[in-house]
Design a protein around this motif. Structure first.
Motif, PDB file in Angstrom:
ATOM      1  N   PHE A   3       0.248   0.513  20.442  1.00  0.00           N
ATOM      2  CA  PHE A   3       0.196  -0.421  19.326  1.00  0.00           C
ATOM      3  C   PHE A   3       1.542  -1.104  19.138  1.00  0.00           C
ATOM      4  O   PHE A   3       2.593  -0.541  19.447  1.00  0.00           O
ATOM      5  CB  PHE A   3      -0.153   0.314  18.024  1.00  0.00           C
ATOM      6  N   GLU A   4       1.483  -2.303  18.578  1.00  0.00           N
ATOM      7  CA  GLU A   4       2.673  -3.033  18.143  1.00  0.00           C
ATOM      8  C   GLU A   4       2.764  -2.859  16.630  1.00  0.00           C
ATOM      9  O   GLU A   4       1.780  -3.054  15.911  1.00  0.00           O
ATOM     10  CB  GLU A   4       2.522  -4.513  18.495  1.00  0.00           C
ATOM     11  N   GLN A   5       3.941  -2.487  16.143  1.00  0.00           N
ATOM     12  CA  GLN A   5       4.120  -2.314  14.702  1.00  0.00           C
ATOM     13  C   GLN A   5       4.291  -3.689  14.062  1.00  0.00           C
ATOM     14  O   GLN A   5       5.178  -4.447  14.423  1.00  0.00           O
ATOM     15  CB  GLN A   5       5.350  -1.456  14.421  1.00  0.00           C
ATOM     16  N   ILE A   6       3.438  -3.992  13.110  1.00  0.00           N
ATOM     17  CA  ILE A   6       3.520  -5.253  12.383  1.00  0.00           C
ATOM     18  C   ILE A   6       4.352  -5.079  11.121  1.00  0.00           C
ATOM     19  O   ILE A   6       5.201  -5.905  10.808  1.00  0.00           O
ATOM     20  CB  ILE A   6       2.101  -5.768  12.015  1.00  0.00           C
ATOM     21  N   ALA A   7       4.099  -3.999  10.377  1.00  0.00           N
ATOM     22  CA  ALA A   7       4.837  -3.773   9.129  1.00  0.00           C
ATOM     23  C   ALA A   7       4.660  -2.336   8.665  1.00  0.00           C
ATOM     24  O   ALA A   7       3.682  -1.670   9.000  1.00  0.00           O
ATOM     25  CB  ALA A   7       4.339  -4.724   8.050  1.00  0.00           C
ATOM     26  N   ILE A   8       5.623  -1.902   7.860  1.00  0.00           N
ATOM     27  CA  ILE A   8       5.541  -0.638   7.133  1.00  0.00           C
ATOM     28  C   ILE A   8       5.488  -1.027   5.659  1.00  0.00           C
ATOM     29  O   ILE A   8       6.362  -1.737   5.166  1.00  0.00           O
ATOM     30  CB  ILE A   8       6.763   0.270   7.403  1.00  0.00           C
ATOM     31  N   ILE A   9       4.437  -0.578   4.967  1.00  0.00           N
ATOM     32  CA  ILE A   9       4.181  -1.034   3.607  1.00  0.00           C
ATOM     33  C   ILE A   9       4.041   0.163   2.662  1.00  0.00           C
ATOM     34  O   ILE A   9       3.177   1.023   2.863  1.00  0.00           O
ATOM     35  CB  ILE A   9       2.869  -1.864   3.547  1.00  0.00           C
ATOM     36  N   PRO A  10       4.882   0.219   1.608  1.00  0.00           N
ATOM     37  CA  PRO A  10       4.702   1.257   0.598  1.00  0.00           C
ATOM     38  C   PRO A  10       3.672   0.798  -0.440  1.00  0.00           C
ATOM     39  O   PRO A  10       3.719  -0.334  -0.921  1.00  0.00           O
ATOM     40  CB  PRO A  10       6.089   1.381  -0.031  1.00  0.00           C
ATOM     41  N   VAL A  11       2.712   1.677  -0.755  1.00  0.00           N
ATOM     42  CA  VAL A  11       1.706   1.388  -1.777  1.00  0.00           C
ATOM     43  C   VAL A  11       1.455   2.674  -2.558  1.00  0.00           C
ATOM     44  O   VAL A  11       1.073   3.698  -1.980  1.00  0.00           O
ATOM     45  CB  VAL A  11       0.381   0.890  -1.151  1.00  0.00           C
ATOM     46  N   GLU A  12       1.677   2.602  -3.860  1.00  0.00           N
ATOM     47  CA  GLU A  12       1.386   3.737  -4.743  1.00  0.00           C
ATOM     48  C   GLU A  12       1.974   5.046  -4.226  1.00  0.00           C
ATOM     49  O   GLU A  12       1.257   6.045  -4.075  1.00  0.00           O
ATOM     50  CB  GLU A  12      -0.122   3.853  -4.957  1.00  0.00           C
ATOM     51  N   GLU A  13       3.247   5.046  -3.934  1.00  0.00           N
ATOM     52  CA  GLU A  13       3.990   6.233  -3.500  1.00  0.00           C
ATOM     53  C   GLU A  13       3.510   6.796  -2.163  1.00  0.00           C
ATOM     54  O   GLU A  13       3.764   7.957  -1.844  1.00  0.00           O
ATOM     55  CB  GLU A  13       3.960   7.318  -4.585  1.00  0.00           C
ATOM     56  N   ARG A  14       2.806   5.981  -1.389  1.00  0.00           N
ATOM     57  CA  ARG A  14       2.383   6.367  -0.040  1.00  0.00           C
ATOM     58  C   ARG A  14       2.909   5.305   0.912  1.00  0.00           C
ATOM     59  O   ARG A  14       3.185   4.177   0.515  1.00  0.00           O
ATOM     60  CB  ARG A  14       0.857   6.459   0.034  1.00  0.00           C
ATOM     61  N   ILE A  15       3.051   5.661   2.177  1.00  0.00           N
ATOM     62  CA  ILE A  15       3.562   4.740   3.180  1.00  0.00           C
ATOM     63  C   ILE A  15       2.454   4.459   4.196  1.00  0.00           C
ATOM     64  O   ILE A  15       1.810   5.386   4.695  1.00  0.00           O
ATOM     65  CB  ILE A  15       4.790   5.334   3.917  1.00  0.00           C
ATOM     66  N   PHE A  16       2.290   3.168   4.492  1.00  0.00           N
ATOM     67  CA  PHE A  16       1.269   2.747   5.447  1.00  0.00           C
ATOM     68  C   PHE A  16       1.902   1.905   6.543  1.00  0.00           C
ATOM     69  O   PHE A  16       2.889   1.198   6.306  1.00  0.00           O
ATOM     70  CB  PHE A  16       0.170   1.932   4.743  1.00  0.00           C
ATOM     71  N   ALA A  17       1.324   1.980   7.727  1.00  0.00           N
ATOM     72  CA  ALA A  17       1.769   1.174   8.862  1.00  0.00           C
ATOM     73  C   ALA A  17       0.630   0.244   9.251  1.00  0.00           C
ATOM     74  O   ALA A  17      -0.521   0.675   9.381  1.00  0.00           O
ATOM     75  CB  ALA A  17       2.139   2.067  10.043  1.00  0.00           C
TER      76      ALA A  17
END
Length: 86
Positions: A3-17
């Motif tokens: 996979f190519e990483q597009i973004a790391i996004i924090p949402v509601e105290e959780r981290i998403f890729a």
């Protein structure tokens, strides 16, 4: 699958890729990406791992934050270009 990483996004105290497959995957369009949650280990011996998100509400929240960040970056670049011209 890689996979190519597009973004790391924090949402509601959780981290998403947001990750995009580097090669064709069945059911995934060329312009589509997947959302994974970054899961922290429960102890020091384990490593963090990614868990594919299937909850549409969470996916929508992650992409909402991502789109807002992209809009802010685009506005900032327009301002920077205008400032450099002046």
């Amino acid at each position: 699958v890689e996979f190519e990483q597009i973004a790391i996004i924090p949402v509601e105290e959780r981290i998403f890729a947001i990750l995009k497959p580097t090669e064709n995957m069945e059911g995934i369009g060329e312009d589509e990406a997947l959302v994974f949650e970054v899961v922290e280990p429960e102890n020091e011996e384990e490593e963090e791992y990614l868990n594919l998100v299937s909850d549409i509400e969470i996916i929508d929240k992650v992409f909402d934050v991502y789109n807002k960040l992209m809009d802010e970056e685009e506005k900032k670049q327009k301002i920077d270009k205008k400032t450099k011209k002046d």
